[in-house]
Design a protein around this motif. Structure first.
Motif, PDB file in Angstrom:
ATOM      1  N   LYS A  10       0.845  -1.191   0.000  1.00 50.09           N
ATOM      2  CA  LYS A  10       0.000   0.000   0.000  1.00 50.09           C
ATOM      3  C   LYS A  10       0.883   1.243   0.000  1.00 50.09           C
ATOM      4  N   VAL A  11       0.493   2.192  -0.779  1.00 52.95           N
ATOM      5  CA  VAL A  11       1.217   3.459  -0.823  1.00 52.95           C
ATOM      6  C   VAL A  11       0.641   4.373   0.247  1.00 52.95           C
ATOM      7  N   ALA A  12       1.520   4.890   1.083  1.00 53.56           N
ATOM      8  CA  ALA A  12       1.046   5.778   2.154  1.00 53.56           C
ATOM      9  C   ALA A  12       0.406   7.018   1.561  1.00 53.56           C
ATOM     10  N   ARG A  13      -0.754   7.358   2.063  1.00 49.50           N
ATOM     11  CA  ARG A  13      -1.450   8.547   1.567  1.00 49.50           C
ATOM     12  C   ARG A  13      -0.761   9.792   2.094  1.00 49.50           C
ATOM     13  N   THR A  14      -0.412  10.677   1.177  1.00 46.23           N
ATOM     14  CA  THR A  14       0.242  11.923   1.579  1.00 46.23           C
ATOM     15  C   THR A  14      -0.806  12.879   2.105  1.00 46.23           C
ATOM     16  N   ARG A  15      -0.629  13.321   3.326  1.00 43.87           N
ATOM     17  CA  ARG A  15      -1.578  14.235   3.940  1.00 43.87           C
ATOM     18  C   ARG A  15      -1.352  15.641   3.409  1.00 43.87           C
ATOM     19  N   LEU A  16      -2.364  16.473   3.534  1.00 46.98           N
ATOM     20  CA  LEU A  16      -2.323  17.803   2.922  1.00 46.98           C
ATOM     21  C   LEU A  16      -1.148  18.617   3.435  1.00 46.98           C
ATOM     22  N   ALA A  88       8.029  14.441   3.068  1.00 46.01           N
ATOM     23  CA  ALA A  88       6.936  13.642   3.627  1.00 46.01           C
ATOM     24  C   ALA A  88       7.476  12.423   4.364  1.00 46.01           C
ATOM     25  N   GLN A  89       8.526  11.800   3.814  1.00 52.16           N
ATOM     26  CA  GLN A  89       9.111  10.631   4.459  1.00 52.16           C
ATOM     27  C   GLN A  89       9.736  11.000   5.798  1.00 52.16           C
TER      28      GLN A  89
END
Length: 233
Positions: A10-16, A88-89
């Motif tokens: 699953k690809v982590a959803r990038t939060r706003l 993000a990471q």
């Protein structure tokens, strides 16, 4: 024979706010800014990026937590280091280690508070009160009270008169600062944190190790309620 199926991770959803943090670092690079340069005021930067002030503020907190910027009351947001890799990471890595940092703080600082209540001297109490006054002044001036908060916890640690516990707190100092920045950047949190500090100080002054430990534990519990742990952002 059924065909082999490879599970796709699953690809982590990038939060706003993570997306906005990425935008900010890209904007910094495009503008040719470097360490020591200031970002535009939040209102102006939010307009340039086309995002709300609230989302921008959260993105700046995330960048401050990972050391990319420093937010100074009255002096704006200053670039503190150039960033390499995915922002993000880096933010997710912080969020992943945050629970463990808080567990460690709870274990160490609860014991430190109890020892401080047993071992504090008049000079220790004076240093604790001075730290409380400094934090209150910071907050009254519109700041978050980060320096005063750090000073208070250092004063309590000194009052425990435990060289080994003090050394352990120094070892995790940078990690503790991450939790401090994140917690005190939330609305109304500085005043709540100051109230928690006063409860700890009162128990230490009263020489009540049980109450001091409980007050410190309650305080760390408050710190654990941090916005960047919320996947719904």
């Amino acid at each position: 024979m059924a065909a082999d199926r490879t599970l796709v991770p699953k690809v982590a959803r990038t939060r706003l706010y993570e997306q906005v943090a990425e935008q900010i670092t890209a904007w910094i690079a495009d503008a040719g800014l470097g360490v020591g340069d200031r970002l535009p005021p939040e209102r102006e930067l939010a307009q340039q990026l086309g995002v709300s002030r609230a989302t921008l503020s959260q993105a700046l907190v995330a960048l401050e937590v990972i050391g990319a910027v420093t937010v100074r009351h009255g002096d704006g947001t200053v670039i503190s280091q150039t960033t390499a890799g995915t922002i993000a990471q880096a933010i997710r890595e912080h969020a992943d280690r945050l629970p463990e940092i808080l567990e460690t703080r709870d274990a160490l600082e609860t014991k430190i508070a109890a020892l401080a209540a047993q071992r504090r001297t008049d000079e220790d109490l004076a240093q604790i009160e001075a730290a409380l006054a400094a934090m209150a002044a910071e907050i009254a001036a519109g700041g978050r009270g980060i320096d005063g908060d750090e000073r208070f916890h250092a004063a309590v640690t000194a009052a425990s008169h435990s060289a080994l516990l003090a050394r352990l707190m120094v070892e995790i100092g940078a990690l503790v600062r991450e939790t401090r920045i994140e917690s005190l950047s939330q609305p109304d949190r500085p005043q709540a944190s100051l109230a928690g500090h006063r409860a700890i100080a009162a128990a230490i002054a009263a020489g009540d190790p049980t109450a001091a430990a409980r007050a410190m534990q309650d305080h760390i519990g408050l710190v654990s309620e941090v916005a960047l742990l919320d996947d719904g952002s």
